[in-house]
Motif scaffolding. Structure first.
Motif, PDB file in Angstrom:
ATOM      1  N   ALA A   1       0.830  -1.210   0.000  1.00 55.63           N
ATOM      2  CA  ALA A   1       0.000   0.000   0.000  1.00 55.63           C
ATOM      3  C   ALA A   1       0.862   1.257   0.000  1.00 55.63           C
ATOM      4  CB  ALA A   1      -0.943  -0.005   1.206  1.00 55.63           C
ATOM      5  N   LEU A   2       1.918   1.264   0.797  1.00 55.75           N
ATOM      6  CA  LEU A   2       2.812   2.420   0.831  1.00 55.75           C
ATOM      7  C   LEU A   2       3.514   2.633  -0.502  1.00 55.75           C
ATOM      8  CD1 LEU A   2       4.372   2.149   4.400  1.00 55.75           C
ATOM      9  CD2 LEU A   2       2.764   3.880   3.560  1.00 55.75           C
ATOM     10  N   VAL A   3       3.904   1.568  -1.169  1.00 57.56           N
ATOM     11  CA  VAL A   3       4.540   1.675  -2.482  1.00 57.56           C
ATOM     12  C   VAL A   3       3.559   2.286  -3.483  1.00 57.56           C
ATOM     13  CG1 VAL A   3       5.448   0.338  -4.443  1.00 57.56           C
ATOM     14  CG2 VAL A   3       6.229  -0.161  -2.099  1.00 57.56           C
ATOM     15  N   PHE A   4       2.306   1.816  -3.467  1.00 57.49           N
ATOM     16  CA  PHE A   4       1.312   2.378  -4.375  1.00 57.49           C
ATOM     17  C   PHE A   4       1.057   3.845  -4.067  1.00 57.49           C
ATOM     18  CE2 PHE A   4      -0.095  -2.057  -5.322  1.00 57.49           C
ATOM     19  CZ  PHE A   4       0.051  -1.968  -6.693  1.00 57.49           C
ATOM     20  N   ILE A   5       0.974   4.199  -2.806  1.00 61.57           N
ATOM     21  CA  ILE A   5       0.735   5.595  -2.424  1.00 61.57           C
ATOM     22  C   ILE A   5       1.923   6.466  -2.831  1.00 61.57           C
ATOM     23  CG2 ILE A   5       0.511   7.156  -0.431  1.00 61.57           C
ATOM     24  CD1 ILE A   5      -1.154   4.870   0.903  1.00 61.57           C
ATOM     25  N   ALA A   6       3.133   5.980  -2.583  1.00 60.33           N
ATOM     26  CA  ALA A   6       4.334   6.735  -2.943  1.00 60.33           C
ATOM     27  C   ALA A   6       4.423   6.946  -4.453  1.00 60.33           C
ATOM     28  CB  ALA A   6       5.578   6.024  -2.424  1.00 60.33           C
ATOM     29  N   ASN A   7       4.061   5.946  -5.225  1.00 56.65           N
ATOM     30  CA  ASN A   7       4.095   6.062  -6.685  1.00 56.65           C
ATOM     31  C   ASN A   7       2.987   6.961  -7.229  1.00 56.65           C
ATOM     32  OD1 ASN A   7       6.376   4.478  -7.029  1.00 56.65           O
ATOM     33  ND2 ASN A   7       5.192   2.587  -7.195  1.00 56.65           N
ATOM     34  N   ALA A   8       1.892   7.062  -6.490  1.00 55.70           N
ATOM     35  CA  ALA A   8       0.774   7.889  -6.919  1.00 55.70           C
ATOM     36  C   ALA A   8       1.009   9.371  -6.618  1.00 55.70           C
ATOM     37  CB  ALA A   8      -0.516   7.425  -6.241  1.00 55.70           C
ATOM     38  N   VAL A   9       1.871   9.635  -5.677  1.00 57.95           N
ATOM     39  CA  VAL A   9       2.103  11.038  -5.272  1.00 57.95           C
ATOM     40  C   VAL A   9       3.126  11.704  -6.130  1.00 57.95           C
ATOM     41  CG1 VAL A   9       2.919  12.522  -3.398  1.00 57.95           C
ATOM     42  CG2 VAL A   9       1.439  10.583  -2.913  1.00 57.95           C
TER      43      VAL A   9
END
Length: 178
Positions: free
Chosen positions: A170-178
């Motif tokens: 989830a953190l990887v997806f959030i970091a990539n989305a930001v």
């Protein structure tokens, strides 16, 4: 002394004492799910306040409480699935609510993190409290899933690893989305 009319606090004391009978009572009490959620949120707020008092960095109480609530529900779901589908004991007839309630009450020792404000013993208090919650989690899983200590430990570790992996993804997806 607590009255007989206040079962939540009696269950909390039993949970702190690691009394399996307290966890069994919480497991059966469908009204205790909200109480378990309250314990999770309240202990996260207490931990945040203690952190702020001892280090000056307490985080965001509301966000931390929401994350703690999501973490509790997710861990309960994972432990439920692992304990009833992947590693079931023959007599396991648990549902998610039973697992969630017992795991919520297993967080009760976290209230003792208040003692970490005493200068010089903060690290010791935090370590003892986390170890206490770990043992309480095992007792909670034993009660909810009607399983042995070894099986409860295996389910607890597997659920923690699965939860950790989900949070990392989830953190990887959030970091990539930001």
């Amino acid at each position: 002394m607590l009255s007989q009319a206040d079962p939540m606090f009696q269950h909390m004391i039993g949970a702190v004492r690691l009394e399996r009978s307290a966890y069994e009572a919480v497991e059966r009490d469908k009204k205790a799910t909200g109480q378990a959620a309250y314990i999770v949120v309240a202990t996260s707020l207490v931990a945040g306040a203690v952190s702020w008092l001892t280090t000056g960095e307490g985080g965001n109480g509301l966000v931390d409480s929401i994350i703690a609530l999501i973490g509790w529900a997710l861990y309960a779901q994972l432990a439920y699935l692992l304990g009833t589908k992947l590693f079931p004991a023959k007599e396991t007839k648990a549902d998610w609510g039973e697992v969630a309630r017992t795991l919520g009450f297993a967080n009760t020792p976290r209230f003792l993190i208040l003692l970490a404000v005493i200068p010089g013993i903060s690290g010791l208090v935090r370590s003892v409290v986390e170890l206490w919650v770990l043992v309480a989690t095992i007792v909670a899983l034993q009660s909810a899933l009607d399983c042995s200590t070894g099986r409860a430990i295996a389910i607890g570790i597997a659920a923690w690893l699965a939860q950790f992996l989900i949070f990392v993804i989830a953190l990887v997806f959030i970091a990539n989305a930001v």
